[in-house]
Design an enzyme around this catalytic site. Sequence first.
Site, PDB file in Angstrom:
ATOM      1  N   CYS A  23       1.044  -1.281  -0.421  1.00  0.00           N
ATOM      2  CA  CYS A  23      -0.137  -0.186   0.035  1.00  0.00           C
ATOM      3  C   CYS A  23       0.820   1.367  -0.022  1.00  0.00           C
ATOM      4  O   CYS A  23       1.136   2.083  -1.109  1.00  0.00           O
ATOM      5  CB  CYS A  23      -1.032  -0.436   1.428  1.00  0.00           C
ATOM      6  SG  CYS A  23      -2.262  -1.794   1.090  1.00  0.00           S
TER       7      CYS A  23
HETATM    8  N1  LIG Z   1      -2.663  -6.192   1.462  1.00  0.00           N
HETATM    9  C1  LIG Z   1      -3.155  -5.035   2.434  1.00  0.00           C
HETATM   10  O1  LIG Z   1      -2.911  -4.665   3.880  1.00  0.00           O
HETATM   11  C2  LIG Z   1      -4.525  -4.024   2.080  1.00  0.00           C
HETATM   12  C3  LIG Z   1      -4.862  -2.971   2.251  1.00  0.00           C
HETATM   13  C4  LIG Z   1      -5.729  -2.375   2.022  1.00  0.00           C
HETATM   14  C5  LIG Z   1      -5.877  -2.456   0.427  1.00  0.00           C
HETATM   15  N2  LIG Z   1      -4.965  -3.391  -0.712  1.00  0.00           N
HETATM   16  C6  LIG Z   1      -5.412  -3.378  -1.676  1.00  0.00           C
HETATM   17  O2  LIG Z   1      -6.334  -4.435  -2.031  1.00  0.00           O
HETATM   18  C7  LIG Z   1      -6.063  -5.112  -3.293  1.00  0.00           C
HETATM   19  C8  LIG Z   1      -5.484  -6.839  -2.847  1.00  0.00           C
HETATM   20  O3  LIG Z   1      -4.418  -7.116  -2.566  1.00  0.00           O
HETATM   21  P1  LIG Z   1      -4.064  -7.788  -1.764  1.00  0.00           P
HETATM   22  O4  LIG Z   1      -2.782  -7.676  -0.692  1.00  0.00           O
HETATM   23  O5  LIG Z   1      -5.542  -8.777  -1.150  1.00  0.00           O
HETATM   24  O6  LIG Z   1      -3.483  -9.057  -2.643  1.00  0.00           O
HETATM   25  P2  LIG Z   1      -3.083 -10.201  -2.808  1.00  0.00           P
HETATM   26  O7  LIG Z   1      -1.885 -10.244  -4.063  1.00  0.00           O
HETATM   27  O8  LIG Z   1      -2.566 -10.435  -1.619  1.00  0.00           O
HETATM   28  O9  LIG Z   1      -4.540 -10.630  -3.590  1.00  0.00           O
HETATM   29  C9  LIG Z   1      -4.866 -10.827  -4.566  1.00  0.00           C
HETATM   30  C10 LIG Z   1      -5.955 -11.861  -5.384  1.00  0.00           C
HETATM   31  O10 LIG Z   1      -6.100 -11.846  -6.318  1.00  0.00           O
HETATM   32  C11 LIG Z   1      -5.950 -13.774  -7.049  1.00  0.00           C
HETATM   33  N3  LIG Z   1      -6.497 -12.827  -8.401  1.00  0.00           N
HETATM   34  C12 LIG Z   1      -5.931 -11.419  -8.924  1.00  0.00           C
HETATM   35  N4  LIG Z   1      -6.348 -11.098 -10.298  1.00  0.00           N
HETATM   36  C13 LIG Z   1      -7.708 -12.228 -10.483  1.00  0.00           C
HETATM   37  C14 LIG Z   1      -9.132 -12.144 -10.994  1.00  0.00           C
HETATM   38  N5  LIG Z   1      -9.041 -11.347 -12.121  1.00  0.00           N
HETATM   39  N6  LIG Z   1      -9.790 -12.987 -10.199  1.00  0.00           N
HETATM   40  C15 LIG Z   1      -9.639 -13.580  -9.559  1.00  0.00           C
HETATM   41  N7  LIG Z   1      -8.766 -13.526  -8.508  1.00  0.00           N
HETATM   42  C16 LIG Z   1      -7.723 -12.901  -9.232  1.00  0.00           C
HETATM   43  C17 LIG Z   1      -4.639 -13.538  -7.213  1.00  0.00           C
HETATM   44  O11 LIG Z   1      -4.478 -14.724  -6.803  1.00  0.00           O
HETATM   45  C18 LIG Z   1      -4.620 -12.805  -5.393  1.00  0.00           C
HETATM   46  O12 LIG Z   1      -4.745 -14.355  -4.867  1.00  0.00           O
HETATM   47  C19 LIG Z   1      -4.452  -4.159  -4.134  1.00  0.00           C
HETATM   48  O13 LIG Z   1      -5.357  -3.720  -4.188  1.00  0.00           O
HETATM   49  C20 LIG Z   1      -4.358  -3.674  -2.538  1.00  0.00           C
HETATM   50  O14 LIG Z   1      -3.105  -2.170  -2.875  1.00  0.00           O
HETATM   51  C21 LIG Z   1      -4.556  -4.251   0.577  1.00  0.00           C
END
Ligand SMILES: NC(=O)c1ccc[n+]([C@@H]2O[C@H](COP(=O)([O-])OP(=O)(O)OC[C@H]3O[C@@H](n4cnc5c(N)ncnc54)[C@H](O)[C@@H]3O)[C@@H](O)[C@H]2O)c1
Length: 439
Positions: free
Chosen positions: A271
Amino acid sequence: MNKVLNKIKEKNIIVGVVGMGYVGLPLALEYAIQGVKTIGFELDSNKVDLLNKGINYNQDIDNKLIEKSTKNKLLSATTDFSRLQECDVLFICVPTPFTVNKDPDISYIIKAAEDIQTYLKKGQIIILKSTTFPGTTQKYVLPILEKSGLQAGKDFYLAFSPERIDPGNKFWNTRNTPIVVGGINEESTKLAVEVTKIAIEKVVPVSSPSIAEMEKLLENIFRSVNIALVNELAQLCDRIGVNIWEVVEAASTKPFGFMPFWPGPGIGGHCILIDPYYLSWMAREYDFETKFITLAAEINEDMPFYVRSMIVKEIAKQPVTLENARVLLLGMAFKKDVDDLRHSPALKVMELLLLEGIKNVSYHDPYIPQIKVNGQKFDSVKNLTSKLIKNYDIVVVTTDHSVFDYEMIAKNAKSIIDTRNAFKNVKNKKNVVLLGDGK
Ligand SMILES: NC(=O)c1ccc[n+]([C@@H]2O[C@H](COP(=O)([O-])OP(=O)(O)OC[C@H]3O[C@@H](n4cnc5c(N)ncnc54)[C@H](O)[C@@H]3O)[C@@H](O)[C@H]2O)c1
């Protein structure tokens, strides 16, 4: 709309979560806990198999909750995207990384929107949760979904609702952290708010998706800028011999108008490092340079280089050449007590030490068994014993995991660089050089 609203109020809906990572899985689980049938859509078949066997892969989640929710069939996962049509609500929780040139990469959002479009049906509510620049929901997601022939805001509903999950935080969790929701019209906001209320205690409606998109970036830029400020002051404190940690602690006693931020070896994770670049990229389209964002990124991304200099300086004081010095980095995750390695500054420190020609660099992290740096694989050294610690010329605390025995480390290490004030409560620490202390 009233028909959909009634279904939500009766919890008679099926929720779909696209992307079952750090954000998607806890969200899906929260709906399942509330008795709502929830399907996770994932490209990674390994995650799907684990979940369908009731096996948890998220450190912050109680294994028993996953076991229970999958056993009673409220939570399941699939790679079969045709099942998107079974859902009344779809959350998009896919990654939003940047490219090598640090431009936004919203290709995962585009792909998810295209998949949803293929199976879009009347009355569905689509809520984008991935962090992104203002306008993504309306300028990118909406036109893709309308390719279905259905009209946004009338035939289906669309909103943006940013995620605030803080991995490793023992108090603020998915359920008790307030969530902002902004729909493309009044109906979309109302429905998205009602749906969110099932899983989240406090929901804050705003007037548009762009407000919600921008406020999320403000949250993260606020952190990035303030961390950069203390990182800069830490470097100044090193020169003038004042302890920045004590300074921040003292300033924190002011009951209003101040909030503590702490220095460190740099910023990482998914982030704070990435999101500010989304806004500065977008600003350039409007002939606008976001100077605060650029300056903060510059200072924060320079910190691993600063830590490298501290290490090299300490090695020079010892009867060992740089090449032969034995260096142990403690903690590889980007923050304490989590297993998330993404963009960790500790990785950068390790990379820089190797590039410096130091041949014996190892690491220990109970949460990260293996890493790859400069194409080379490293395993976490096992058993952090006094014997192991004595074996190194210098120990560097890059991430201050709570499980580390800092008394034992201070007692046995020849020399220590502490980038996190991890030895704050250790009495005998003559061998510790603290970042931002000037000693
Ligand atoms: N991790 C955090 O602490 C956090 C906090 C706030 C916001 N975010 C935001 O949330 C979003 C997700 O982050 P995250 O940390 O969960 O990422 P992550 O990489 O842990 O998870 C994303 C998942 O989506 C899957 N994926 C990718 N493309 C896909 C598709 N087309 N269809 C289905 N599945 C798909 C991936 O395989 C993965 O398992 C990002 O935009 C991030 O910036 C993350």
